[in-house]
Design a protein around this motif. Structure first.
Motif, PDB file in Angstrom:
ATOM      1  N   ARG A  39       0.720  -1.112  -0.183  1.00 11.27           N
ATOM      2  CA  ARG A  39      -0.022   0.017   0.119  1.00 11.27           C
ATOM      3  C   ARG A  39       0.780   1.151   0.020  1.00 11.27           C
ATOM      4  O   ARG A  39       0.562   2.180  -0.824  1.00 11.27           O
ATOM      5  CB  ARG A  39      -0.768   0.081   1.326  1.00 11.27           C
ATOM      6  CG  ARG A  39      -2.139  -0.979   1.079  1.00 11.27           C
ATOM      7  CD  ARG A  39      -2.899  -1.452   2.350  1.00 11.27           C
ATOM      8  NE  ARG A  39      -2.870  -0.264   3.140  1.00 11.27           N
ATOM      9  CZ  ARG A  39      -3.334  -0.593   4.454  1.00 11.27           C
ATOM     10  NH1 ARG A  39      -3.471  -1.650   5.041  1.00 11.27           N
ATOM     11  NH2 ARG A  39      -3.659   0.484   5.234  1.00 11.27           N
ATOM     12  N   THR A  40       1.877   1.181   0.901  1.00 13.33           N
ATOM     13  CA  THR A  40       2.845   2.478   0.767  1.00 13.33           C
ATOM     14  C   THR A  40       3.616   2.303  -0.649  1.00 13.33           C
ATOM     15  O   THR A  40       3.755   3.645  -1.235  1.00 13.33           O
ATOM     16  CB  THR A  40       3.833   2.183   1.669  1.00 13.33           C
ATOM     17  OG1 THR A  40       3.239   1.793   3.090  1.00 13.33           O
ATOM     18  CG2 THR A  40       4.640   3.461   2.063  1.00 13.33           C
TER      19      THR A  40
ATOM     20  N   ALA B 269       2.044   6.109  -7.370  1.00 17.67           N
ATOM     21  CA  ALA B 269       1.257   7.172  -7.836  1.00 17.67           C
ATOM     22  C   ALA B 269       1.004   8.365  -7.724  1.00 17.67           C
ATOM     23  O   ALA B 269       0.474   9.468  -8.204  1.00 17.67           O
ATOM     24  CB  ALA B 269      -0.484   6.734  -7.021  1.00 17.67           C
ATOM     25  N   GLY B 270       2.345   8.716  -6.998  1.00 19.47           N
ATOM     26  CA  GLY B 270       2.800  10.348  -6.873  1.00 19.47           C
ATOM     27  C   GLY B 270       2.311  11.197  -5.649  1.00 19.47           C
ATOM     28  O   GLY B 270       2.283  12.281  -5.715  1.00 19.47           O
ATOM     29  N   ARG B 271       1.752  10.139  -4.903  1.00 16.60           N
ATOM     30  CA  ARG B 271       1.217  10.933  -3.521  1.00 16.60           C
ATOM     31  C   ARG B 271       2.502  11.472  -2.688  1.00 16.60           C
ATOM     32  O   ARG B 271       3.462  10.766  -2.853  1.00 16.60           O
ATOM     33  CB  ARG B 271       0.248   9.811  -2.782  1.00 16.60           C
ATOM     34  CG  ARG B 271      -0.782   9.580  -3.383  1.00 16.60           C
ATOM     35  CD  ARG B 271      -1.650   8.459  -2.944  1.00 16.60           C
ATOM     36  NE  ARG B 271      -2.167   8.851  -1.574  1.00 16.60           N
ATOM     37  CZ  ARG B 271      -2.767   7.913  -0.783  1.00 16.60           C
ATOM     38  NH1 ARG B 271      -2.903   6.574  -1.205  1.00 16.60           N
ATOM     39  NH2 ARG B 271      -3.263   8.186   0.316  1.00 16.60           N
ATOM     40  N   THR B 272       2.096  12.354  -1.941  1.00 17.99           N
ATOM     41  CA  THR B 272       3.240  12.681  -0.972  1.00 17.99           C
ATOM     42  C   THR B 272       3.782  11.756  -0.055  1.00 17.99           C
ATOM     43  O   THR B 272       3.238  10.810   0.435  1.00 17.99           O
ATOM     44  CB  THR B 272       2.794  14.082  -0.276  1.00 17.99           C
ATOM     45  OG1 THR B 272       1.829  13.505   0.667  1.00 17.99           O
ATOM     46  CG2 THR B 272       2.466  15.107  -1.184  1.00 17.99           C
ATOM     47  N   ILE B 273       5.031  11.843   0.606  1.00 22.59           N
ATOM     48  CA  ILE B 273       5.680  11.127   1.461  1.00 22.59           C
ATOM     49  C   ILE B 273       4.610  10.968   2.661  1.00 22.59           C
ATOM     50  O   ILE B 273       4.569   9.800   3.195  1.00 22.59           O
ATOM     51  CB  ILE B 273       7.089  11.418   1.813  1.00 22.59           C
ATOM     52  CG1 ILE B 273       7.589  10.289   2.658  1.00 22.59           C
ATOM     53  CG2 ILE B 273       7.180  12.778   2.366  1.00 22.59           C
ATOM     54  CD1 ILE B 273       7.635   9.051   1.956  1.00 22.59           C
ATOM     55  N   ASP B 274       4.174  12.164   3.103  1.00 21.16           N
ATOM     56  CA  ASP B 274       3.272  12.116   4.137  1.00 21.16           C
ATOM     57  C   ASP B 274       1.955  11.300   4.005  1.00 21.16           C
ATOM     58  O   ASP B 274       1.620  10.533   4.851  1.00 21.16           O
ATOM     59  CB  ASP B 274       2.876  13.650   4.498  1.00 21.16           C
ATOM     60  CG  ASP B 274       4.015  14.441   5.261  1.00 21.16           C
ATOM     61  OD1 ASP B 274       4.757  13.706   5.971  1.00 21.16           O
ATOM     62  OD2 ASP B 274       4.196  15.574   4.878  1.00 21.16           O
ATOM     63  N   GLN B 275       1.563  11.319   2.910  1.00 17.16           N
ATOM     64  CA  GLN B 275       0.271  10.283   2.444  1.00 17.16           C
ATOM     65  C   GLN B 275       0.638   9.033   2.449  1.00 17.16           C
ATOM     66  O   GLN B 275      -0.253   8.296   2.876  1.00 17.16           O
ATOM     67  CB  GLN B 275      -0.145  10.869   1.174  1.00 17.16           C
ATOM     68  CG  GLN B 275      -0.994  12.203   1.219  1.00 17.16           C
ATOM     69  CD  GLN B 275      -1.414  12.674  -0.207  1.00 17.16           C
ATOM     70  OE1 GLN B 275      -0.520  12.334  -1.199  1.00 17.16           O
ATOM     71  NE2 GLN B 275      -2.350  13.719  -0.245  1.00 17.16           N
ATOM     72  N   ALA B 276       1.844   8.562   2.101  1.00 17.61           N
ATOM     73  CA  ALA B 276       2.372   7.284   2.015  1.00 17.61           C
ATOM     74  C   ALA B 276       2.665   6.792   3.412  1.00 17.61           C
ATOM     75  O   ALA B 276       2.300   5.487   3.626  1.00 17.61           O
ATOM     76  CB  ALA B 276       3.623   7.182   1.166  1.00 17.61           C
TER      77      ALA B 276
ATOM     78  N   VAL C 143       0.891   7.571   6.023  1.00 18.89           N
ATOM     79  CA  VAL C 143      -0.514   7.187   6.510  1.00 18.89           C
ATOM     80  C   VAL C 143      -0.732   5.551   6.045  1.00 18.89           C
ATOM     81  O   VAL C 143      -1.286   4.662   7.025  1.00 18.89           O
ATOM     82  CB  VAL C 143      -1.321   8.055   6.000  1.00 18.89           C
ATOM     83  CG1 VAL C 143      -2.703   7.553   6.451  1.00 18.89           C
ATOM     84  CG2 VAL C 143      -1.197   9.504   6.532  1.00 18.89           C
ATOM     85  N   GLU C 144      -0.408   5.368   5.124  1.00 19.32           N
ATOM     86  CA  GLU C 144      -0.541   4.054   4.447  1.00 19.32           C
ATOM     87  C   GLU C 144       0.295   2.919   5.426  1.00 19.32           C
ATOM     88  O   GLU C 144      -0.145   1.872   5.628  1.00 19.32           O
ATOM     89  CB  GLU C 144      -0.392   3.782   3.018  1.00 19.32           C
ATOM     90  CG  GLU C 144      -1.259   4.372   2.173  1.00 19.32           C
ATOM     91  CD  GLU C 144      -2.987   3.976   2.207  1.00 19.32           C
ATOM     92  OE1 GLU C 144      -2.923   2.921   2.577  1.00 19.32           O
ATOM     93  OE2 GLU C 144      -3.512   4.737   1.950  1.00 19.32           O
TER      94      GLU C 144
ATOM     95  N   ASN D 229      10.269   7.155   9.956  1.00 16.87           N
ATOM     96  CA  ASN D 229      11.448   7.943   9.571  1.00 16.87           C
ATOM     97  C   ASN D 229      12.476   7.039   8.519  1.00 16.87           C
ATOM     98  O   ASN D 229      12.799   7.888   7.697  1.00 16.87           O
ATOM     99  CB  ASN D 229      12.275   8.117  11.000  1.00 16.87           C
ATOM    100  CG  ASN D 229      11.594   9.092  11.817  1.00 16.87           C
ATOM    101  OD1 ASN D 229      10.467   9.697  11.437  1.00 16.87           O
ATOM    102  ND2 ASN D 229      12.046   9.085  13.195  1.00 16.87           N
ATOM    103  N   LEU D 230      12.598   5.906   8.536  1.00 21.42           N
ATOM    104  CA  LEU D 230      13.277   5.271   7.653  1.00 21.42           C
ATOM    105  C   LEU D 230      12.744   5.374   6.210  1.00 21.42           C
ATOM    106  O   LEU D 230      13.383   5.726   5.272  1.00 21.42           O
ATOM    107  CB  LEU D 230      13.317   3.981   7.825  1.00 21.42           C
ATOM    108  CG  LEU D 230      14.428   3.545   9.104  1.00 21.42           C
ATOM    109  CD1 LEU D 230      14.557   2.083   9.461  1.00 21.42           C
ATOM    110  CD2 LEU D 230      15.801   4.112   8.900  1.00 21.42           C
ATOM    111  N   VAL D 231      11.636   5.238   5.848  1.00 22.04           N
ATOM    112  CA  VAL D 231      10.939   5.475   4.724  1.00 22.04           C
ATOM    113  C   VAL D 231      10.964   6.700   4.251  1.00 22.04           C
ATOM    114  O   VAL D 231      11.062   7.097   2.878  1.00 22.04           O
ATOM    115  CB  VAL D 231       9.356   4.693   4.798  1.00 22.04           C
ATOM    116  CG1 VAL D 231       8.740   5.312   3.286  1.00 22.04           C
ATOM    117  CG2 VAL D 231       9.266   3.471   5.021  1.00 22.04           C
ATOM    118  N   ARG D 232      10.726   7.742   5.007  1.00 23.61           N
ATOM    119  CA  ARG D 232      10.814   9.115   4.762  1.00 23.61           C
ATOM    120  C   ARG D 232      12.429   9.467   4.200  1.00 23.61           C
ATOM    121  O   ARG D 232      12.810  10.178   3.271  1.00 23.61           O
ATOM    122  CB  ARG D 232      10.785   9.981   5.942  1.00 23.61           C
ATOM    123  CG  ARG D 232      10.511  11.591   5.627  1.00 23.61           C
ATOM    124  CD  ARG D 232      10.481  12.522   6.643  1.00 23.61           C
ATOM    125  NE  ARG D 232       9.069  12.184   7.238  1.00 23.61           N
ATOM    126  CZ  ARG D 232       7.793  12.817   6.643  1.00 23.61           C
ATOM    127  NH1 ARG D 232       8.126  13.708   5.758  1.00 23.61           N
ATOM    128  NH2 ARG D 232       6.876  12.755   7.189  1.00 23.61           N
TER     129      ARG D 232
END
Length: 274
Positions: free
Chosen positions: A223-224, A230-237, A239-240, A264-267
């Protein structure tokens, strides 16, 4: 806690793969041994994983790291030191080299094996998120011959897998990885410590992300990944992400801390590979 009494143990040693498989088939309950970095720890603390053991160390063919067509094949008995020294791995899967560099100390890197790490199945295994993110395939050999299992389908639960008792892991195969690779391990120390959270990612048109120590098994984050693709922001990702992991409280950390570190690691991955 006292050490396990080893006087009741038996140890077999196979000289060929066929011989090893014959022992597994005819002597139920036999546990394969490679580098022994997990079994020895268990014995030291009084546990008894089993009483019948099979030493695989003479099977030198399982130490090879080769190209099979366009597929990187890493033998199950290849050590972390072998991985670090392999030109093929450095060229094609540098995030595995980084993971191998942070596994324990030099002694563990010399003894510990890729197949052992996969078979042990700890969700904190440092190499496991790399194989998950790389879409690797586990090669098993048993009485019915060879079979290949996608790494993301290999584990069925905590330290449980689809490997049958009469099968051996003989290799892990990795297809070409397109995109920028990234690996991070968070522990009490950078090395010689069990991971609190471990992450591997590939930045591509279809990103691939995997985390360890945040669920019963190493996990991919579909989901992330889909949100980022899909180009969603990292903050939106992120949430997933929160709905895709299930960290727990244990002696090494808390669930809340693991969730925060995973985010934090994904960001960091997304920003570092931009």
């Amino acid at each position: 806690m006292s050490r396990t009494d080893t006087r009741v143990f038996t140890l077999r040693r196979a000289r060929t793969l066929a011989g090893a498989l014959d022992i597994l088939a005819t002597e139920p309950g036999t546990i394969p041994l490679a580098g022994c970095t997990d079994v020895y720890v268990a014995l030291e603390f009084g546990a008894q994983p089993g009483t019948r053991y099979l030493d695989l160390s003479p099977l030198k063919a399982l130490k090879k790291i080769t190209l099979q067509g366009d597929m990187l094949s890493i033998g199950a008995l290849a050590s972390y030191t072998d991985v670090q020294g392999s030109r093929l791995v450095r060229q094609r899967l540098p995030m595995l080299v980084e993971a191998a560099r942070l596994v324990g100390g030099i002694q563990i890197q010399n003894r510990g094996t890729i197949g052992g790490n996969i078979a042990n199945g700890s969700p904190a295994g440092d190499a496991l998120p790399v194989f998950a993110a790389a879409d690797a395939v586990v090669v098993l050999h048993g009485p019915q011959g060879e079979r290949r299992v996608p790494f993301t389908q290999f584990y069925t639960g905590y330290r449980a897998s689809v490997r049958r008792a009469d099968e051996l892991i003989v290799a892990v195969e990795v297809p070409p990885v397109e995109g920028r690779q990234w690996f991070r391990k968070v522990g009490t120390r950078q090395a010689q410590a069990i991971s609190k959270v471990v992450f591997a990612g590939v930045r591509a048109a279809s990103p691939r992300l995997a985390l360890g120590s945040v669920a019963a098994t190493v996990v991919r984050l579909p989901r992330t990944e889909a949100a980022l693709a899909a180009g969603r922001t990292i903050d939106q990702a992120l949430v997933e992400l929160s709905g895709e992991i299930a960290p727990i409280d244990d002696v090494r950390s808390t669930a809340e801390y693991r969730r925060m570190v995973a985010q934090n690691l994904v960001r960091q991955f997304w920003e570092a590979t931009a």
